[in-house]
Write an enzyme that holds these catalytic residues in place. Structure first.
Site, PDB file in Angstrom:
ATOM      1  N   ASN A   9       0.881  -1.170   0.000  1.00  7.31           N
ATOM      2  CA  ASN A   9       0.000   0.000   0.000  1.00  7.31           C
ATOM      3  C   ASN A   9       0.917   1.218   0.000  1.00  7.31           C
ATOM      4  OD1 ASN A   9      -1.714   2.107   0.481  1.00  7.31           O
ATOM      5  ND2 ASN A   9      -2.358   1.427   2.527  1.00  7.31           N
ATOM      6  N   LYS A  11       0.206   4.202  -0.205  1.00  2.00           N
ATOM      7  CA  LYS A  11      -0.397   5.420   0.377  1.00  2.00           C
ATOM      8  C   LYS A  11      -0.140   6.592  -0.573  1.00  2.00           C
ATOM      9  CE  LYS A  11      -0.090   3.272   4.854  1.00  2.00           C
ATOM     10  NZ  LYS A  11      -0.053   3.399   6.298  1.00  2.00           N
ATOM     11  N   HIS A  95      -9.464   1.248   5.122  1.00  2.35           N
ATOM     12  CA  HIS A  95      -8.160   1.470   5.760  1.00  2.35           C
ATOM     13  C   HIS A  95      -8.337   2.421   6.941  1.00  2.35           C
ATOM     14  CE1 HIS A  95      -4.047   2.693   6.490  1.00  2.35           C
ATOM     15  NE2 HIS A  95      -3.687   1.587   5.862  1.00  2.35           N
ATOM     16  N   GLU A  97      -6.746   4.848   7.939  1.00  2.16           N
ATOM     17  CA  GLU A  97      -6.583   6.274   7.610  1.00  2.16           C
ATOM     18  C   GLU A  97      -7.848   6.823   6.961  1.00  2.16           C
ATOM     19  OE1 GLU A  97      -2.856   5.793   5.516  1.00  2.16           O
ATOM     20  OE2 GLU A  97      -1.978   5.113   7.406  1.00  2.16           O
ATOM     21  N   GLU A 167      -5.029  -4.631  10.784  1.00  3.72           N
ATOM     22  CA  GLU A 167      -4.026  -3.577  10.920  1.00  3.72           C
ATOM     23  C   GLU A 167      -4.265  -2.802  12.216  1.00  3.72           C
ATOM     24  OE1 GLU A 167      -2.184  -2.537   6.810  1.00  3.72           O
ATOM     25  OE2 GLU A 167      -3.755  -1.107   7.289  1.00  3.72           O
ATOM     26  N   GLY A 173       2.847   2.537  10.662  1.00  3.33           N
ATOM     27  CA  GLY A 173       3.789   3.630  10.457  1.00  3.33           C
ATOM     28  C   GLY A 173       4.512   4.073  11.714  1.00  3.33           C
ATOM     29  N   SER A 212       3.845  -1.913  10.302  1.00  2.00           N
ATOM     30  CA  SER A 212       5.300  -1.957  10.485  1.00  2.00           C
ATOM     31  C   SER A 212       5.914  -3.321  10.147  1.00  2.00           C
ATOM     32  CB  SER A 212       5.685  -1.505  11.902  1.00  2.00           C
ATOM     33  OG  SER A 212       5.247  -0.169  12.137  1.00  2.00           O
TER      34      SER A 212
HETATM   35  P1  13P Z   1       3.207   0.497   7.619  1.00  2.00           P
HETATM   36  O1  13P Z   1       3.685  -0.796   7.017  1.00  2.00           O
HETATM   37  O2  13P Z   1       3.932   1.707   7.075  1.00  2.00           O
HETATM   38  O3  13P Z   1       3.145   0.447   9.107  1.00  2.00           O
HETATM   39  O4  13P Z   1       1.690   0.695   7.097  1.00  2.00           O
HETATM   40  C1  13P Z   1       0.795  -0.344   7.234  1.00  2.00           C
HETATM   41  C2  13P Z   1      -0.425   0.001   6.469  1.00  2.00           C
HETATM   42  O5  13P Z   1      -1.189   0.870   6.836  1.00  2.00           O
HETATM   43  C3  13P Z   1      -0.662  -0.720   5.220  1.00  2.00           C
HETATM   44  O6  13P Z   1      -1.958  -0.505   4.761  1.00  2.00           O
END
Ligand code: 13P
Length: 250
Positions: A9, A11, A95, A97, A167, A173, A212
């Site tokens: 992903n 982002k 997601h 976010e 997640e 992140g 992560s």
């Molecule tokens: P990270 O791997 O950067 O922690 O992000 C995970 C994520 O949100 C994937 O959709």
């Protein structure tokens, strides 16, 4: 035995030039990989680039969001048929976010999930708890509620044609990965909850872990019985890291 799936992903990262270099490296290392599926989910403007670069390879691609509406006056939105036009296999829905920054409710996520499936896309349904929710011992309640919204709207059989990504918000992140045991416990909860309604759907369901994941911890996470690969954020932007994560799943 379920096939593992690793999806990147990106982002809101990338440029035509950066993507070109990254995709070149991924194709060279991962095209034809046995034992695990590999996919990349890019920002909408780059879906055409993914289609051009990845068509004819074993790498799949998808979007990070999709509208629940088929068409109409929804400025700024992108429909399922538009994703199909660009060869997408997957659409991430719900997601964290999108839920926290853009106010997507469980009900909206369920509508997106159903729209994606109706169009022949495979939804990657994200679920997960915040740190406060984990510390309040309501992880299962929260994840259960997020799943129920989709099960109630789409039916439990719909999950057989979907991917679920667990997640934990506190691990996204932050560099704080859930321990393999913590992740496995929630994955087992998810599979058990679905098995209570439809055993076949539960047995076949791919449940990814996200938060992560990096080359250094991927193999241990993926060795857990209910962790069927990963949804990878930051590390999916670094060719060597993402390649190593995919190989750890294969
Ligand atoms: P990270 O791997 O950067 O922690 O992000 C995970 C994520 O949100 C994937 O959709």
């Amino acid at each position: 035995m379920r096939r593992k799936l690793v999806a990147g992903n990106w982002k809101m990262h990338g440029s035509l030039a950066e993507n070109q270099a990254l995709l070149g490296a991924l194709k060279a290392a991962l095209n034809g990989l046995q034992g695990a599926g590999v996919a990349v989910c890019a920002p909408f403007p780059y879906l055409a680039q993914l289609q051009a670069e990845l068509s004819g390879t074993t790498l799949a691609w998808g979007a990070q969001n999709v509208s629940e509406h088929a068409k109409g006056a929804f400025t700024g939105e992108v429909s399922t048929s538009m994703l199909k036009d660009f060869g997408c296999t997957y659409a991430i829905v719900g997601h964290s976010e999108r839920r926290s920054l853009y106010g997507e409710s469980d009900e909206t996520v369920a509508k997106k999930f159903m729209a994606a499936q109706a169009a022949g896309l495979i939804p990657i349904l994200c679920v997960g708890e915040t740190l406060a929710e984990r510390e309040g011992n309501i992880t299962e309640q929260v994840v259960g509620r997020q799943l129920d919204a989709v099960i109630n709207a789409a039916g439990v059989e719909a999950l057989a044609k979907a991917v679920v990504a667990y997640e934990p918000v506190w691990a996204i992140g932050t560099g704080k990965t859930a321990t393999p045991g913590q992740a496995q416990a929630v994955h087992a909860f998810i599979r058990g909850k679905i098995a209570g309604l439809n055993k076949a759907a539960a047995d076949g369901l791919v449940i990814q872990y996200g938060g992560s994941v990096k080359a250094a911890n991927a193999a241990e996470l993926f060795s857990q019985p209910d962790i069927d690969g990963g949804l990878i954020g930051g590390a999916s932007l670094i060719a060597d890291e993402f390649i190593a994560i995919c190989k750890a799943a294969a």
